[in-house]
Design a protein around this motif. Structure first.
Motif, PDB file in Angstrom:
ATOM      1  N   UNK A  40      22.857 -47.306-107.148  1.00  0.00           N
ATOM      2  CA  UNK A  40      22.979 -46.193-108.057  1.00  0.00           C
ATOM      3  C   UNK A  40      24.419 -46.429-108.081  1.00  0.00           C
ATOM      4  N   UNK A  41      25.420 -47.806-107.705  1.00  0.00           N
ATOM      5  CA  UNK A  41      26.884 -48.246-108.132  1.00  0.00           C
ATOM      6  C   UNK A  41      26.409 -48.674-109.708  1.00  0.00           C
ATOM      7  N   UNK A  42      25.672 -49.868-109.920  1.00  0.00           N
ATOM      8  CA  UNK A  42      25.572 -49.576-111.578  1.00  0.00           C
ATOM      9  C   UNK A  42      25.146 -48.999-112.527  1.00  0.00           C
ATOM     10  N   UNK A  43      24.343 -47.417-112.093  1.00  0.00           N
ATOM     11  CA  UNK A  43      24.231 -46.536-112.391  1.00  0.00           C
ATOM     12  C   UNK A  43      25.218 -45.942-112.869  1.00  0.00           C
ATOM     13  N   UNK A  44      25.930 -45.860-111.871  1.00  0.00           N
ATOM     14  CA  UNK A  44      26.848 -45.037-112.424  1.00  0.00           C
ATOM     15  C   UNK A  44      27.845 -46.127-113.610  1.00  0.00           C
ATOM     16  N   UNK A  45      28.160 -47.346-113.138  1.00  0.00           N
ATOM     17  CA  UNK A  45      29.532 -48.106-113.954  1.00  0.00           C
ATOM     18  C   UNK A  45      29.138 -47.420-115.138  1.00  0.00           C
ATOM     19  N   UNK A  46      27.769 -48.305-115.221  1.00  0.00           N
ATOM     20  CA  UNK A  46      27.513 -47.798-116.333  1.00  0.00           C
ATOM     21  C   UNK A  46      27.382 -46.519-117.246  1.00  0.00           C
ATOM     22  N   UNK A  47      27.330 -45.629-116.736  1.00  0.00           N
ATOM     23  CA  UNK A  47      27.582 -44.288-116.989  1.00  0.00           C
ATOM     24  C   UNK A  47      26.185 -43.018-117.042  1.00  0.00           C
ATOM     25  N   UNK A  48      25.296 -44.002-116.565  1.00  0.00           N
ATOM     26  CA  UNK A  48      24.316 -42.971-116.645  1.00  0.00           C
ATOM     27  C   UNK A  48      23.732 -42.352-115.326  1.00  0.00           C
ATOM     28  N   UNK A  49      24.270 -42.305-114.532  1.00  0.00           N
ATOM     29  CA  UNK A  49      24.311 -41.569-113.027  1.00  0.00           C
ATOM     30  C   UNK A  49      25.683 -41.047-112.792  1.00  0.00           C
ATOM     31  N   UNK A  50      25.904 -40.207-112.799  1.00  0.00           N
ATOM     32  CA  UNK A  50      27.283 -39.772-112.281  1.00  0.00           C
ATOM     33  C   UNK A  50      27.575 -38.826-110.447  1.00  0.00           C
ATOM     34  N   UNK A  51      27.852 -39.355-109.848  1.00  0.00           N
ATOM     35  CA  UNK A  51      27.981 -38.012-108.824  1.00  0.00           C
ATOM     36  C   UNK A  51      26.539 -38.923-107.773  1.00  0.00           C
ATOM     37  N   UNK A  52      26.210 -38.448-105.898  1.00  0.00           N
ATOM     38  CA  UNK A  52      25.012 -39.003-105.202  1.00  0.00           C
ATOM     39  C   UNK A  52      23.981 -38.644-106.214  1.00  0.00           C
ATOM     40  N   UNK A  53      23.187 -38.975-106.601  1.00  0.00           N
ATOM     41  CA  UNK A  53      22.106 -39.120-107.386  1.00  0.00           C
ATOM     42  C   UNK A  53      20.741 -39.270-105.966  1.00  0.00           C
ATOM     43  N   UNK A  54      20.238 -38.396-105.955  1.00  0.00           N
ATOM     44  CA  UNK A  54      19.143 -38.799-104.948  1.00  0.00           C
ATOM     45  C   UNK A  54      18.711 -39.241-105.177  1.00  0.00           C
ATOM     46  N   UNK A  55      18.843 -40.726-103.716  1.00  0.00           N
ATOM     47  CA  UNK A  55      17.330 -41.775-103.560  1.00  0.00           C
ATOM     48  C   UNK A  55      15.990 -41.429-104.557  1.00  0.00           C
ATOM     49  N   UNK A  56      15.431 -40.811-104.663  1.00  0.00           N
ATOM     50  CA  UNK A  56      13.935 -41.059-106.044  1.00  0.00           C
ATOM     51  C   UNK A  56      14.852 -40.658-107.303  1.00  0.00           C
ATOM     52  N   UNK A  57      15.914 -40.090-107.295  1.00  0.00           N
ATOM     53  CA  UNK A  57      15.861 -40.466-108.953  1.00  0.00           C
ATOM     54  C   UNK A  57      17.248 -41.574-109.243  1.00  0.00           C
ATOM     55  N   UNK A  58      17.595 -42.309-107.970  1.00  0.00           N
ATOM     56  CA  UNK A  58      17.935 -43.291-108.581  1.00  0.00           C
ATOM     57  C   UNK A  58      17.144 -44.429-108.794  1.00  0.00           C
ATOM     58  N   UNK A  59      16.336 -44.702-108.037  1.00  0.00           N
ATOM     59  CA  UNK A  59      14.719 -45.357-108.301  1.00  0.00           C
ATOM     60  C   UNK A  59      14.782 -44.991-109.551  1.00  0.00           C
ATOM     61  N   UNK A  60      14.020 -43.628-110.104  1.00  0.00           N
ATOM     62  CA  UNK A  60      13.198 -43.747-111.347  1.00  0.00           C
ATOM     63  C   UNK A  60      14.767 -43.979-112.749  1.00  0.00           C
ATOM     64  N   UNK A  61      15.450 -43.475-112.326  1.00  0.00           N
ATOM     65  CA  UNK A  61      16.844 -43.398-113.782  1.00  0.00           C
ATOM     66  C   UNK A  61      16.810 -44.804-113.586  1.00  0.00           C
ATOM     67  N   UNK A  62      16.820 -46.013-112.888  1.00  0.00           N
ATOM     68  CA  UNK A  62      17.578 -47.080-112.572  1.00  0.00           C
ATOM     69  C   UNK A  62      15.805 -47.636-113.660  1.00  0.00           C
ATOM     70  N   UNK A  63      14.751 -47.940-113.069  1.00  0.00           N
ATOM     71  CA  UNK A  63      13.694 -48.508-113.068  1.00  0.00           C
ATOM     72  C   UNK A  63      13.121 -48.352-114.880  1.00  0.00           C
ATOM     73  N   UNK A  64      13.897 -46.840-114.762  1.00  0.00           N
ATOM     74  CA  UNK A  64      13.429 -46.615-116.462  1.00  0.00           C
ATOM     75  C   UNK A  64      14.399 -46.991-116.961  1.00  0.00           C
ATOM     76  N   UNK A  65      15.955 -47.462-117.069  1.00  0.00           N
ATOM     77  CA  UNK A  65      17.063 -47.694-118.300  1.00  0.00           C
ATOM     78  C   UNK A  65      17.466 -49.018-117.434  1.00  0.00           C
ATOM     79  N   UNK A  66      17.292 -49.340-116.792  1.00  0.00           N
ATOM     80  CA  UNK A  66      17.816 -50.954-116.143  1.00  0.00           C
ATOM     81  C   UNK A  66      16.775 -51.923-116.272  1.00  0.00           C
ATOM     82  N   UNK A  67      17.353 -53.211-116.876  1.00  0.00           N
ATOM     83  CA  UNK A  67      16.743 -54.546-117.218  1.00  0.00           C
ATOM     84  C   UNK A  67      17.508 -55.858-116.562  1.00  0.00           C
ATOM     85  N   UNK A  68      16.461 -55.781-115.702  1.00  0.00           N
ATOM     86  CA  UNK A  68      17.411 -57.575-114.537  1.00  0.00           C
ATOM     87  C   UNK A  68      17.353 -59.120-115.425  1.00  0.00           C
TER      88      UNK A  68
END
Length: 263
Positions: free
Chosen positions: A47-75
């Motif tokens: 959630x912190x990574x998504x927020x700092x990258x400007x991809x997810x503001x506010x307290x996103x639900x857990x399912x949405x965090x996991x989905x957005x992270x998997x879709x947009x972030x490559x580790x």
């Protein structure tokens, strides 16, 4: 007298039995809850990574965090010694902070090099990338260093030019609320957006300045206001940025990435 002794013995045995049962219950609960705790920590980090990258503001639900992270972030794993990407570890499982405590996976920093006051630096760490059509859009770097009371753990996100700040923030620290704890203040974090990390020679020059940034100064693009009443925390943030953006941190990696990205 004998009756009193028997009563005391019985009381002690009952207390011991209750203590043992309680200990077993607490230990069992701790073991059963550990996977949930690990998952929650991972979720907060994502959630912190998504927020700092400007991809997810506010307290996103857990399912949405996991989905957005998997879709947009490559580790990716980075070898800090060579400055290159590495396949030495699985980025989904590797824990850089745990590695930093392992002498086989880290090195002790001499005092003159340990400006971030972290004592040991891991050889490998994990960076996070947002890519679009095969081009790097945003790079998220893990950063940490000591403030006044604690080690601040956070991330800095930069644009594909590897210079312009997208966001910066800390997900874990124990600084004084209302003072050093203002690193969590959205208004202060917003000041970082658009700032430039390096000068034309590639030297890290981003800094926090006491007394406020002078907008007319030619250095204003590299400066952020210090935290009011929190000089030592501000100094700590300055030091950790100099460390992680320098030769002991991500400096070699960023130099090689610039050449491959053509920036």
């Amino acid at each position: 007298m004998s009756s009193k002794k028997e009563s005391t013995t019985r009381t002690l045995l009952v207390a011991l039995a209750v203590s043992l049962v309680s200990s077993v219950f607490v230990a069992g609960a701790a073991v059963s809850l550990k996977p949930i705790q690990i998952e929650n920590r991972q979720l907060d980090k994502q959630r912190s990574i998504l927020s700092i990258a400007g991809l997810g503001e506010g307290r996103l639900p857990a399912r949405e965090v996991k989905s957005l992270f998997a879709e947009r972030i490559t580790a990716r794993i980075v070898d800090l010694e060579t400055g290159e990407f590495s396949d030495a570890h699985d980025p989904a499982l590797f824990d850089p902070l745990k590695a930093a405590r392992d002498p086989a996976l880290s090195e002790a920093l001499p005092g003159d090099q340990d400006i971030a006051l972290i004592k040991r630096r891991e050889r490998y760490t994990t960076v996070y990338m947002v890519e679009q059509d095969g081009r790097l859009e945003t790079l998220i770097l893990p950063i940490r260093g000591y403030g006044l009371w604690s080690t601040l753990h956070g991330f800095m996100a930069v644009k594909g030019d590897l210079n312009t700040v997208v966001g910066m923030g800390f997900y874990q620290h124990a600084e004084t609320p209302g003072l050093g704890g203002e690193v969590d203040n959205p208004n202060w974090k917003a000041q970082w957006v658009g700032k430039s990390l390096f000068d034309e020679s590639g030297k890290p020059v981003i800094e926090i300045v006491k007394g406020g940034v002078d907008p007319s100064s030619p250095q204003a693009e590299h400066q952020v206001d210090a935290l009011a009443g929190a000089t030592l925390t501000s100094n700590g943030v300055n030091r950790l940025l100099q460390f992680w953006l320098g030769e002991q941190g991500f400096g070699p990696f960023l130099a090689k990435l610039r050449s491959t990205q053509g920036v």
